[in-house]
Write an enzyme that holds these catalytic residues in place. Sequence first.
Site, PDB file in Angstrom:
ATOM      1  N   HIS A 102       0.847  -1.200   0.000  1.00 40.01           N
ATOM      2  CA  HIS A 102       0.000   0.000   0.000  1.00 40.01           C
ATOM      3  C   HIS A 102       0.870   1.233   0.000  1.00 40.01           C
ATOM      4  CE1 HIS A 102       0.773  -1.332   4.096  1.00 40.01           C
ATOM      5  NE2 HIS A 102       0.831  -0.052   4.427  1.00 40.01           N
ATOM      6  N   HIS A 104       1.033   5.138   1.272  1.00 37.29           N
ATOM      7  CA  HIS A 104       0.444   6.120   2.183  1.00 37.29           C
ATOM      8  C   HIS A 104       0.441   7.489   1.497  1.00 37.29           C
ATOM      9  CE1 HIS A 104       0.962   3.852   6.105  1.00 37.29           C
ATOM     10  NE2 HIS A 104       1.807   3.176   5.341  1.00 37.29           N
TER      11      HIS A 104
END
Length: 139
Positions: A102, A104
């Site tokens: 992922h 951020h």
Amino acid sequence: MPYDNDNIFAKILRGELPAFTVYENDQCLAFLDVMPQSDGHTLVLPKQPVQNLFDLDDEAAKYLITAVRKVAGAVQDAFSPDGIRLMQLNGEAAGQTVMHLHMHIIPCYAHSTPLSHAQHMAETEILEEHAAKIRAAIH
Ligand code: AMP
């Protein structure tokens, strides 16, 4: 270490756990970090079951950065931060705590320092309000 199908983000992707979703397409999902480092802290992930950057193929990498640009633009419009930090951690030694890749998106404000990573749980009502603001700014 093989990809763990029971990591938190895999469960969110399967709809088994809730998330404060701000954007979704065929390839990617974006939702608020529940322990935000600042208002508007958002995570963007590929739907493919990949643990880190090195497991992502070139095509999926293009979809991911395209989604990151779109969502970061909405975060910028929704919160008007003074800057936006992108962060992506690979491996426990780098501080990665959820083993599904992922990115951020961390808004930075001139007169406050972002909070520590994954430390302070935000209130549900605030997260709902922030997610709605970002969703409204996606175009
Ligand atoms: P990382 O340490 O880069 O793997 O980041 C994982 C992030 O996921 C941290 O910033 C956590 O605050 C965040 N997080 C953990 N559980 C959830 C969840 N259920 N929904 C949204 N964000 C989460």
